[in-house]
Design an enzyme around this catalytic site. Structure first.
Site, PDB file in Angstrom:
ATOM      1  N   HIS A   1       1.118  -1.394  -0.477  1.00 20.33           N
ATOM      2  CA  HIS A   1       0.228  -0.046  -0.061  1.00 20.33           C
ATOM      3  C   HIS A   1       1.044   1.164  -0.092  1.00 20.33           C
ATOM      4  O   HIS A   1       0.720   2.902  -0.655  1.00 20.33           O
ATOM      5  CB  HIS A   1      -0.633   0.245   1.097  1.00 20.33           C
ATOM      6  CG  HIS A   1      -1.889  -1.219   1.294  1.00 20.33           C
ATOM      7  ND1 HIS A   1      -3.469  -0.855   0.682  1.00 20.33           N
ATOM      8  CD2 HIS A   1      -2.093  -2.366   1.981  1.00 20.33           C
ATOM      9  CE1 HIS A   1      -4.036  -2.175   0.551  1.00 20.33           C
ATOM     10  NE2 HIS A   1      -2.484  -2.874   1.005  1.00 20.33           N
TER      11      HIS A   1
ATOM     12  N   ASP B 143       3.883   8.676  -1.026  1.00 21.75           N
ATOM     13  CA  ASP B 143       2.602   8.622  -0.971  1.00 21.75           C
ATOM     14  C   ASP B 143       2.047   7.198  -1.924  1.00 21.75           C
ATOM     15  O   ASP B 143       2.316   7.535  -2.803  1.00 21.75           O
ATOM     16  CB  ASP B 143       0.998   9.339  -0.589  1.00 21.75           C
ATOM     17  CG  ASP B 143       0.844   9.107   0.977  1.00 21.75           C
ATOM     18  OD1 ASP B 143       0.545   8.023   1.239  1.00 21.75           O
ATOM     19  OD2 ASP B 143      -0.112   9.825   1.054  1.00 21.75           O
TER      20      ASP B 143
END
Length: 465
Positions: free
Chosen positions: A153, A361
């Protein structure tokens, strides 16, 4: 039909407000059967392998408790003081302690030892995120021959950055025991392949199969989404409407800029405050026409680097407010607490600008939630870091370099003066993609690859030209 077994650091199914990931994985478990296994979040004096089973809304969860030493070394240590900063390009904050690495391996072994008795021969296993890199190898060592997939992730760092990790080669070798590895973006996938090619002699087929030695692993870029329809519905809920009215009344006709992030150095909050300060200096005529609301619930409070970022932000917010505030206005509202998803939907809709500017991110679902919450007739503008995984798919946002206070200032000005027609055009493009490539699309993309079925083609961007 094969069951699906999901393995993650923590189990999120059942009870309370759930994020899109928990909703999607819970839906998959209800459809396929199976269970969700992980740490309970609770501490025990002595690890005994006891499994706590629960069934909530048709989803079976199986959890174990960990010793304090496990939590310190595996979770607070290797996962969050070694891997997290390194994988977010913050080598200056990464701590390399042998005890951390030992604890990380020990807990992965405990996961494997505990779950092995729950696995049937036809089950599909899906391991989630950086806490459990070695778990595939641990399961193989215990005779598990099932199809096992892994999804990362967070970003995968460039080869030379990863090489600073003492256990880098072993970590990558352990990942080769999975049958499928999923990444949020093509960039992260290519970074992984670069390491496998240059350090291990790996080759990649046209169909995305990586060959290293005698191992074959399918690599896929499979960006996660949100449940767009559900979040749009939340934005029209009673709680969201009440929050919308309360926030709008509190800003007294000013334009609201909102940031919603965990209190984490990867989110670029310090740089965001500095960019906003630059905007106030560059455009004094706008000073009392805008307010920045930064919601930043604390996380990992026992890790020193997180304590420092909180102290830094409190000091910055005080300095900026002290320099620019008036009797009836403060430029920054800085809030250290979390809110329910329906309340956040109301905050997003009340905001003229969504400011999502992480330094790095893996994806960033706040950007997608902000888009999904907007009023189609009068939408706000998304300002998005070009270093978020979401930027690859959301070109109709205003993309900025979060390290540049000038770019941030310029983007804020552009968003505030943007004509309604342009705002609607950009929003429609963004929303079409958020809806099409939602969290259920992500779920199908990965599980199809794991089950050796046809995989949906990942988007390069959300806009179909």
């Amino acid at each position: 039909m094969s069951r699906l077994i999901i393995i993650s650091n923590r189990v999120s199914a059942g009870g309370g407000a759930q994020g899109g990931l928990a909703v999607a994985l819970s839906a998959a478990l209800r459809e396929k059967g199976g269970l969700w296994f992980g740490w309970s979040g609770e501490q025990t004096d002595q690890f005994n392998g006891k499994i706590n089973f629960e069934r909530t809304d048709g989803v079976v969860t199986a959890t174990i408790d960990l010793e304090q030493r496990d939590i310190d070394e595996y979770y607070n240590g290797y996962a969050n003081r070694t891997l997290w900063p390194l994988f977010h390009y913050r080598i200056d904050l990464a701590e390399y302690e042998r005890s951390f690495a030992d604890g990380y391996q020990r807990v992965n072994e405990r996961f494997a030892n505990t779950i092995v008795s729950l696995i049937d021969k036809d089950d599909l296993l899906w391991v989630q995120d950086y806490h459990l890199f070695p778990l595939g190898r641990q399961l193989r060592d215990r005779g598990i021959s099932n199809r096992i997939g892994f999804f990362l992730h967070i970003p995968w760092p460039p080869r030379r950055l990863l090489a600073t990790l003492p256990e880098a080669a072993e970590l990558v070798a352990s990942l080769l025991e999975y049958d499928v590895i999923g990444f949020q973006t093509q960039e992260w996938l290519e970074s992984f392949y670069d390491y496998a090619r240059d350090e291990m002699g790996g080759t990649l087929d046209d169909d995305g199969v990586l060959h290293v030695g005698g191992r074959k692993v399918r690599l896929i870029a499979c960006p996660i989404g949100i449940d767009a329809e559900e979040f749009s519905t939340l934005a029209n809920s009673d709680t969201a409407r009440a929050t919308f009215e309360r926030v709008r009344a509190s800003v007294a006709g000013r334009s609201l800029i909102v940031g919603v992030d965990r209190l984490d150095y990867s989110k670029g909050l310090e740089e965001r405050f500095l960019g906003y300060e630059r905007f106030l200096s560059d455009h004094p005529e706008e000073r009392k026409e805008v307010t920045l609301l930064q919601i930043a619930p604390p996380s990992r409070g026992s890790v020193e680097s997180y304590q420092r970022i909180r102290s830094t932000l409190e000091g910055l917010a005080g300095r900026i407010n002290g320099a620019h505030a008036g009797l009836d206005w403060v430029p920054i509202r800085y809030v250290n607490q979390g809110y329910s998803r329906d309340a956040l939907a109301g905050v997003y809709r009340a905001s003229r600008i969504g400011l999502v500017t992480p330094l790095r991110d893996g994806m960033n679902l706040v950007a997608k939630e902000y888009v999904a919450a907007q009023n189609p007739e009068d939408p706000g503008v998304l300002i998005l870091s070009r270093f978020a995984g979401a930027a690859e798919q959301m070109p109709d946002a205003l993309l900025v370099n979060p390290h540049s206070a000038e770019e941030m200032s310029d983007a804020l000005r552009q968003a505030l003066i943007m004509p309604r027609e342009e705002r609607i055009h950009r929003w429609r493009n963004l929303m079409a993609g958020v809806q099409k490539h939602d969290v259920m699309w992500w779920l199908k993309c990965f599980t199809s690859a794991l089950a050796l079925k046809s995989v949906p083609t990942p988007p390069t961007t959300f806009v179909e030209h």
